[in-house]
Design a protein around this motif. Structure first.
Motif, mmCIF file in Angstrom:
data_model
loop_
_atom_site.group_PDB
_atom_site.id
_atom_site.type_symbol
_atom_site.label_atom_id
_atom_site.label_comp_id
_atom_site.label_asym_id
_atom_site.label_seq_id
_atom_site.Cartn_x
_atom_site.Cartn_y
_atom_site.Cartn_z
ATOM 1 N N GLU A 1 -9.356 -1.481 -10.131
ATOM 2 C CA GLU A 1 -9.872 -0.425 -9.563
ATOM 3 C C GLU A 1 -10.099 -0.816 -8.068
ATOM 4 N N ARG A 2 -10.549 -2.184 -8.047
ATOM 5 C CA ARG A 2 -10.713 -3.088 -6.557
ATOM 6 C C ARG A 2 -9.327 -2.854 -5.843
ATOM 7 N N ALA A 3 -8.258 -2.868 -6.483
ATOM 8 C CA ALA A 3 -7.042 -2.973 -5.857
ATOM 9 C C ALA A 3 -6.854 -1.477 -5.267
ATOM 10 N N LYS A 4 -6.800 -0.511 -6.236
ATOM 11 C CA LYS A 4 -6.609 0.776 -5.579
ATOM 12 C C LYS A 4 -7.381 1.221 -4.222
ATOM 13 N N ASP A 5 -8.777 0.721 -4.368
ATOM 14 C CA ASP A 5 -9.627 1.057 -3.254
ATOM 15 C C ASP A 5 -9.073 0.406 -1.958
ATOM 16 N N LEU A 6 -8.730 -0.828 -2.353
ATOM 17 C CA LEU A 6 -8.189 -1.517 -1.011
ATOM 18 C C LEU A 6 -6.995 -0.965 -0.377
ATOM 19 N N CYS A 7 -5.944 -0.487 -1.242
ATOM 20 C CA CYS A 7 -4.824 0.277 -0.952
ATOM 21 C C CYS A 7 -4.960 1.563 -0.051
ATOM 22 N N ALA B 1 0.843 -1.279 -0.172
ATOM 23 C CA ALA B 1 -0.237 0.074 0.061
ATOM 24 C C ALA B 1 0.684 1.109 0.246
ATOM 25 N N GLU B 2 2.051 1.245 0.771
ATOM 26 C CA GLU B 2 2.686 2.486 0.771
ATOM 27 C C GLU B 2 3.539 2.539 -0.452
ATOM 28 N N ARG B 3 3.791 1.716 -1.319
ATOM 29 C CA ARG B 3 4.270 1.832 -2.702
ATOM 30 C C ARG B 3 3.355 1.945 -3.787
ATOM 31 N N ALA B 4 2.054 1.809 -3.442
ATOM 32 C CA ALA B 4 1.103 1.510 -4.693
ATOM 33 C C ALA B 4 0.588 2.591 -5.470
ATOM 34 N N PHE B 5 1.063 3.943 -4.965
ATOM 35 C CA PHE B 5 0.754 5.087 -5.702
ATOM 36 C C PHE B 5 2.036 6.036 -6.228
ATOM 37 N N TYR B 6 1.996 6.828 -6.969
ATOM 38 C CA TYR B 6 2.795 7.998 -7.377
ATOM 39 C C TYR B 6 2.028 9.381 -7.398
ATOM 40 N N ALA B 7 2.806 10.394 -7.497
ATOM 41 C CA ALA B 7 1.989 11.689 -7.592
ATOM 42 C C ALA B 7 3.158 12.824 -7.983
ATOM 43 N N PHE B 8 2.813 13.542 -8.998
ATOM 44 C CA PHE B 8 3.839 14.575 -9.479
ATOM 45 C C PHE B 8 2.886 15.552 -10.106
ATOM 46 N N SER C 1 -1.803 11.807 -10.090
ATOM 47 C CA SER C 1 -1.516 10.620 -9.126
ATOM 48 C C SER C 1 -2.056 9.345 -9.706
ATOM 49 N N GLY C 2 -1.716 8.245 -9.367
ATOM 50 C CA GLY C 2 -2.180 7.002 -9.791
ATOM 51 C C GLY C 2 -1.581 5.659 -9.333
ATOM 52 N N PRO C 3 -1.826 4.687 -9.792
ATOM 53 C CA PRO C 3 -1.156 3.541 -9.419
ATOM 54 C C PRO C 3 0.228 3.237 -9.962
ATOM 55 N N SER C 4 1.223 2.861 -9.262
ATOM 56 C CA SER C 4 2.466 2.633 -9.676
ATOM 57 C C SER C 4 2.832 1.492 -10.163
ATOM 58 N N ILE C 5 4.013 1.517 -10.645
ATOM 59 C CA ILE C 5 4.640 0.218 -11.371
ATOM 60 C C ILE C 5 4.748 -0.917 -10.354
ATOM 61 N N VAL D 1 1.846 9.685 0.026
ATOM 62 C CA VAL D 1 1.926 9.749 -1.340
ATOM 63 C C VAL D 1 3.262 10.623 -1.845
ATOM 64 N N LEU D 2 2.453 11.859 -1.892
ATOM 65 C CA LEU D 2 3.691 12.851 -2.176
ATOM 66 C C LEU D 2 5.175 12.994 -1.681
ATOM 67 N N PHE D 3 5.184 12.701 -0.362
ATOM 68 C CA PHE D 3 6.294 12.424 0.424
ATOM 69 C C PHE D 3 7.128 11.465 -0.210
ATOM 70 N N ARG D 4 6.702 10.209 -0.722
ATOM 71 C CA ARG D 4 7.380 9.164 -1.186
ATOM 72 C C ARG D 4 7.825 9.544 -2.642
#
Length: 368
Positions: A175-181, A64-71, A79-83, A236-239
């Motif tokens: 989408e289900r994975a994003k909601d759970l994270c 969950a901590e690595r699941a998203f990016y933001a710029f 923002s969105g789901p990460s690699i 998310v932004l801090f990471r």
């Protein structure tokens, strides 16, 4: 009786003269693809098991901590789901191959030709993209070190791999994975205590030279009104900042980048046009007009300066209230009025202000 699920052997044409190593590699590649397709048909994915595996993974903080990016882009935060999420979902869904190939490197042109792909072997759905990656960083800094080139190619290629994986996965699964994270991140905030997490977030950003006021401006609300979703957004932004996906200046523009009334009022457009001279208007009767030696030209009325400054101040106030920046206002004004705000007359400023109040112009990412 023939087996309908049996996959026939593929006989590919081969050049008349090839080396032994080339022939071995060709045979190995064909056999590998053939074996993958056979296994995918013989052991198809179990969707219920894939969903259960995905839900179990998304409830782990490690993902969950690595699941998203933001710029930031265009004045707003993208923002969105990460690699990392994409790779984990591909593993959970099963029978998916993905990767990144460097097809060609040109050291003279300082670029690499890359290919990213994702292949659902069971459904035989394949998405691939070929692209050029310049060996450069910001400010056209050319890369020559092999490790820098490798990291640059990998960073650019991972984004294409991510999109290729999401293209072959079912949208509802992603989408289900994003909601759970998101639920996992917010639950962690509430479990630790919202006030403590807010304090830790402010302290962490302060270590990078970012003040609480900048964070409040970023979220559009004072710290007393922050909730778990706001803290999650800051995490998310801090990471992303820590992974150098975005710079501090991009994520938190300084006050100098915002429009101020004094900046626009001091522009040439704030000054009224000079009165026409006889040379500019030859058709006018100049018989009784005084010459410059006889009398100074009348002074321009000062009310024009005051009116223009007032209009500019109102435009700036309206624009900043919507979260706009200096660059955005300049571009939107020129597109709407056909002229820059520094060259615009008072009537154009008034027209733009009226359109702004009617909601016809909005900064990207601003209040709607």
């Amino acid at each position: 009786m023939s087996n309908p699920n049996r996959i026939a052997t593929i006989n590919l044409p081969a050049p008349s003269r090839v080396g032994q190593a080339t022939a071995v590699e060709q045979s190995r590649a064909v056999a590998e693809v053939h074996a993958a397709m056979v296994m995918a048909q013989q052991v198809p994915r179990n969707i219920d098991q894939a969903i259960a595996e995905m839900e179990r993974s998304c409830r782990q903080m490690g993902l969950a901590e690595r699941a998203f990016y933001a710029f930031p882009r265009g004045g707003q935060t993208v923002s969105g789901p990460s690699i990392h999420m994409a790779r984990e979902l591909a593993r959970c869904w099963g029978n998916i191959q993905h990767g990144l190939h460097e097809m060609r490197r040109d050291d003279e042109a300082h670029q690499s030709e890359m290919q990213a792909f994702a292949w659902d072997v069971e459904k035989n759905t394949r998405v691939a993209s070929t692209f050029i990656v310049p060996h450069k960083r910001a400010a056209n800094q050319v890369l020559t070190d092999m490790r820098d080139i490798y990291e640059n190619n990998t960073n650019n290629g991972s984004r294409r791999v991510r999109e290729a994986i999401f293209a072959v996965l079912p949208p509802w699964f992603v989408e289900r994975a994003k909601d759970l994270c998101n639920q996992t991140l917010e639950a962690a905030v509430e479990k630790q205590g919202l006030p403590q997490r807010i304090q830790e977030a402010v302290k962490a950003y302060a270590g990078g030279g970012i003040t609480q006021q900048q964070l409040e401006e970023k979220l559009g609300k004072p710290v007393a009104e922050w909730d778990a979703a706001d803290v999650t957004q800051l995490d998310v932004l801090f990471r992303s900042l820590r992974r150098r996906e975005v710079t501090k200046e991009e994520a938190f523009p300084s006050a100098s980048q915002k429009v101020t009334p004094d900046e626009i009022a001091a522009s040439p457009s704030a000054q009224p046009p000079a009165p026409p001279t006889p040379a500019d208007n030859p058709a006018a009767d100049t018989t009784d007009s005084p010459t410059p030696q006889q009398e100074d030209p009348p002074a321009a009325p000062q009310s024009a300066d005051v009116d223009t400054e007032q209009i500019l101040a109102l435009i700036v106030g309206e624009w900043e209230a919507r979260g706009g920046t200096k660059q955005q206002l300049t571009g939107v004004f020129r597109k709407a009025m056909g002229v820059g705000h520094r060259e615009a007359a008072a009537n154009k400023l008034q027209a733009f202000l009226a359109q702004l109040r009617e909601g016809k112009h909005q900064p990207a990412g601003g209040a709607k």
